[in-house]
Design an enzyme around this catalytic site. Structure first.
Site, PDB file in Angstrom:
ATOM      1  N   HIS A  94      40.475  46.153  41.989  1.00  0.00           N
ATOM      2  CA  HIS A  94      40.589  45.760  40.583  1.00  0.00           C
ATOM      3  C   HIS A  94      39.313  45.026  40.195  1.00  0.00           C
ATOM      4  CE1 HIS A  94      42.902  44.796  36.894  1.00  0.00           C
ATOM      5  NE2 HIS A  94      42.044  43.782  36.842  1.00  0.00           N
ATOM      6  N   CYS A  95      38.626  45.554  39.173  1.00  0.00           N
ATOM      7  CA  CYS A  95      37.339  45.003  38.761  1.00  0.00           C
ATOM      8  C   CYS A  95      37.517  44.136  37.523  1.00  0.00           C
ATOM      9  CB  CYS A  95      36.350  46.137  38.469  1.00  0.00           C
ATOM     10  SG  CYS A  95      34.722  45.550  37.937  1.00  0.00           S
ATOM     11  N   PRO A  96      37.311  42.812  37.621  1.00  0.00           N
ATOM     12  CA  PRO A  96      37.443  41.961  36.426  1.00  0.00           C
ATOM     13  C   PRO A  96      36.380  42.242  35.381  1.00  0.00           C
ATOM     14  CG  PRO A  96      36.558  40.706  38.277  1.00  0.00           C
ATOM     15  CD  PRO A  96      36.968  42.037  38.818  1.00  0.00           C
TER      16      PRO A  96
END
Length: 336
Positions: free
Chosen positions: A174-176
């Site tokens: 999951h890439c912020p």
């Protein structure tokens, strides 16, 4: 019990019957006192992990939009300062000189591709387990997994994201900075975004090197007689920021190119290392069942005929396959 879980258990029973456990493989007996202590420790550990995952989920959910705004501000600010301050430093003959027009056109093309892939990486769904059909499909290993959180079967190579609270197809992480999961359908845009960010920042830092070294002379007289002010603080910030982002994101780009070339995700890389270590102890060599060679591995992420020069043009072509059906390397193509 849900219908999904019943079907998963039925398929699992069939797999278990086809490969029965030997009678001599009975579990070892554990003393009652040690067993109770182990259960208490495991229960405490599970509660701590769940609490930490909940905190990470909330932080990641609210930090995503903030990171996107910060990233867009950095891209826009650095591009504006590059065109209005760095390019005139290298091209003192005026804004319409061939040198200045070439640099501006190159920078505009680079920024456009960067924003294009950034937009598609954010807006494109990575693909979720709910997109798969209702009937469970066996994995390459013959198992059918079930997700307790989603209350449905979990497709092969998918994992449950604590932030999105969904099973993501071929999940990498999951890439912020994209406020989105990187998975089966948007990994291509993520890798291309890394490519344009790293190379663009290295180009910016190279252009800022000369004014950075000459930052003590606060101005430069152009051919037309006008004075170009070069603030030392601004040019130093641009050079250091561009160099640090270019190197760090460039290393991440190399890592993800390796993952694409070897048909792995970040999660699968560590799982495969553990599996390979266990098999090595038994004298068996581990082979990734999803690795079909360099060309097909890139096609599975970047789409059919994923030639490298196509990276230089905006391309919204989808990747291969549906993300929940996979074939092992011994039976032909990797995906259906």
């Amino acid at each position: 019990m849900s219908e999904q879980r019943k079907r998963v258990e039925e398929v699992s029973e069939v797999v278990a019957i086809s490969s029965p456990v030997p009678a001599h493989a009975s579990p070892a007996r554990v003393p009652p006192r040690k067993k109770r202590k182990r259960v208490r420790d495991e229960g405490l550990l599970i509660r701590l992990v769940e609490a930490a995952a909940c905190c990470v989920g909330y932080i990641g959910f609210f930090a995503g939009p903030v990171c996107v705004v910060v990233a867009l501000m950095l891209i826009g600010g650095l591009a504006f300062k590059h065109v209005t301050m760095v390019v005139p430093y290298h091209c003192p003959d005026g804004p319409f000189s061939p040198c200045a027009l070439a640099h501006v056109a190159f920078s505009a093309w680079w920024v456009f591709n960067m924003v294009f892939n950034y937009y598609y990486g954010i807006s494109t769904s990575p693909g979720y387990g709910s997109d798969a059909p209702e009937d469970p499909i066996e994995s390459v290993s013959g198992r059918v997994r079930f997700c307790e959180r989603c209350d449905r079967w979990k497709p092969e190579r998918s994992h449950h994201c604590q932030i999105c609270d969904k099973c993501v197809l071929r999940m990498d992480h999951h890439c912020p900075w994209m406020a989105n999961c990187i998975g089966h359908r948007n990994q291509k845009f993520f890798v291309l975004f890394l490519f344009y960010v790293s190379t663009g920042c290295l180009y910016l830092s190279a252009m800022c090197l000369s004014p950075f070294l000459n930052a003590r002379s606060r101005f430069q007289r152009t051919a037309s007689g006008s004075v170009l002010v070069i603030p030392p603080g601004t040019i130093s910030f641009m050079f250091i920021l561009g160099l640090s982002i270019g190197i760090s994101v460039g290393l991440m780009l190399l890592w993800h190119i390796y993952l694409v070339a070897s048909a792995q995700t970040t999660i699968e890389f560590y799982n495969n290392r553990v599996t390979a270590s266990h098999l090595r102890e038994t004298g068996v060599t581990f082979r990734n069942p999803h690795d079909h060679g360099l060309h097909k591995n890139f096609d599975n992420v970047f789409g059919p005929n994923s030639l490298w020069w196509r990276w230089l043009l905006p391309n919204s072509q989808p990747c291969n396959g549906n993300g929940w059906e996979w074939r092992p390397r011994t039976t032909g193509p990797q995906q259906v």
